[in-house]
Motif scaffolding. Structure first.
Motif, mmCIF file in Angstrom:
data_model
loop_
_atom_site.group_PDB
_atom_site.id
_atom_site.type_symbol
_atom_site.label_atom_id
_atom_site.label_comp_id
_atom_site.label_asym_id
_atom_site.label_seq_id
_atom_site.Cartn_x
_atom_site.Cartn_y
_atom_site.Cartn_z
ATOM 1 N N LYS A 111 0.837 -1.210 0.000
ATOM 2 C CA LYS A 111 0.000 0.000 0.000
ATOM 3 C C LYS A 111 0.868 1.255 0.000
ATOM 4 O O LYS A 111 0.609 2.203 -0.752
ATOM 5 N N ILE A 112 1.907 1.255 0.839
ATOM 6 C CA ILE A 112 2.797 2.430 0.897
ATOM 7 C C ILE A 112 3.465 2.637 -0.458
ATOM 8 O O ILE A 112 3.496 3.741 -1.000
ATOM 9 N N VAL A 113 3.990 1.550 -1.024
ATOM 10 C CA VAL A 113 4.730 1.650 -2.296
ATOM 11 C C VAL A 113 3.808 2.180 -3.398
ATOM 12 O O VAL A 113 4.175 3.093 -4.151
ATOM 13 N N ALA A 114 2.614 1.621 -3.489
ATOM 14 C CA ALA A 114 1.690 2.035 -4.558
ATOM 15 C C ALA A 114 1.363 3.515 -4.431
ATOM 16 O O ALA A 114 1.354 4.250 -5.429
ATOM 17 N N ASN A 115 1.124 3.968 -3.216
ATOM 18 C CA ASN A 115 0.782 5.386 -3.034
ATOM 19 C C ASN A 115 1.976 6.302 -3.307
ATOM 20 O O ASN A 115 1.796 7.444 -3.739
ATOM 21 N N LEU A 116 3.187 5.809 -3.076
ATOM 22 C CA LEU A 116 4.379 6.623 -3.383
ATOM 23 C C LEU A 116 4.595 6.729 -4.891
ATOM 24 O O LEU A 116 4.967 7.784 -5.404
ATOM 25 N N LEU A 117 4.364 5.634 -5.600
ATOM 26 C CA LEU A 117 4.702 5.612 -7.033
ATOM 27 C C LEU A 117 3.614 6.227 -7.907
ATOM 28 O O LEU A 117 3.918 6.793 -8.960
ATOM 29 N N VAL A 118 2.365 6.106 -7.478
ATOM 30 C CA VAL A 118 1.271 6.599 -8.338
ATOM 31 C C VAL A 118 0.787 7.937 -7.795
ATOM 32 O O VAL A 118 -0.017 8.002 -6.874
ATOM 33 N N ASP A 119 1.327 9.014 -8.366
ATOM 34 C CA ASP A 119 0.894 10.340 -7.898
ATOM 35 C C ASP A 119 -0.144 10.945 -8.836
ATOM 36 O O ASP A 119 -0.662 12.016 -8.585
ATOM 37 N N LYS A 120 -0.423 10.274 -9.950
ATOM 38 C CA LYS A 120 -1.572 10.686 -10.768
ATOM 39 C C LYS A 120 -2.066 9.490 -11.577
ATOM 40 O O LYS A 120 -1.329 8.511 -11.775
#
Ligand code: SAM
Length: 198
Positions: free
Chosen positions: A40-49
């Motif tokens: 979850k942390i990784v996905a939110n860091l990588l996908v900013d749009k």
């Protein structure tokens, strides 16, 4: 349902999540697959749009891609050298209706990183150095392969545009080019976010 829990940000343990996999795959989870909390942390860091194209280098059974594709509007591609893991991943993406996730059966050395915007590494090549941690016996492992993969990844990352993001988890061996800056660390510094400098 696993993806309802992820979407609604309900806490789901790895034991609960891993029930989507065959038992033999569940048993490998603690060592080989990203914990849900970390994914979850990784996905939110990588996908900013919306529409960011994320590559999971060595995607295993697609656990990171399932969490990322459920939680964000990124487009997740896993590349994985073991075909049976690719098949498990793609059938789960289908079962859960995740049109923004797919797994490709390939070795990293055949992948052009230029098609992607952001990259995730969970220590993909370590089993070449530490055979007691190998997933199975079906791929040839060697120190030479390890060196080849590390050099290939470095050369691909060198050519990417400014702003490219990488997250590494338990992956000290991955050689990130000097043009990337580590801008944040999480999970007791096991998880690092890198961005190519402007
Ligand atoms: C530690 S697992 C991580 C799996 C997944 N990224 C996750 O976090 O759940 C590393 C995976 O990388 C794959 N792998 C190792 N070397 C590879 C290579 N050269 N090309 C493609 N996949 C590779 C392995 O088969 C294994 O499934």
């Amino acid at each position: 349902m696993v993806n309802d829990a992820i979407k609604l940000e309900v806490d789901i343990t790895d034991n609960e999540f891993d029930k989507i996999y065959p038992l033999a795959i569940q048993k490998k989870s603690r060592i080989h697959w990203t914990p849900v909390k970390v994914a979850k942390i990784v996905a939110n860091l990588l996908v900013d749009k919306a529409g960011i194209k994320v590559l999971d280098v060595g995607s295993g059974v697609g656990k990171f891609c399932i969490v990322g594709a459920t939680l964000t509007e990124g487009i997740f591609t896993g590349i994985e050298q073991r075909k049976y893991l690719v098949d498990i991943s793609n059938s789960l993406f289908d079962n859960y209706g995740l049109e923004n996730a797919r797994a490709i059966h390939a070795n990293v050395t055949s992948i052009d990183f230029g098609f992607y915007d952001a990259f995730y590494f969970y220590n993909p090549f370590m089993e070449n150095l530490c055979k007691s941690r190998r997933i199975d016996d079906i791929v040839t492992l060697s120190e030479n392969h390890y060196t080849e993969y590390i050099i290939y990844v470095h050369s691909q990352l060198l050519n990417l545009p400014n702003g490219t993001k990488i997250v590494t988890y338990c992956s000290n061996g991955i050689k990130i080019p000097n043009s990337y800056k580590k801008i944040a660390s999480y999970e007791n510094e096991l998880l690092d976010l890198w961005v190519k400098k402007r």
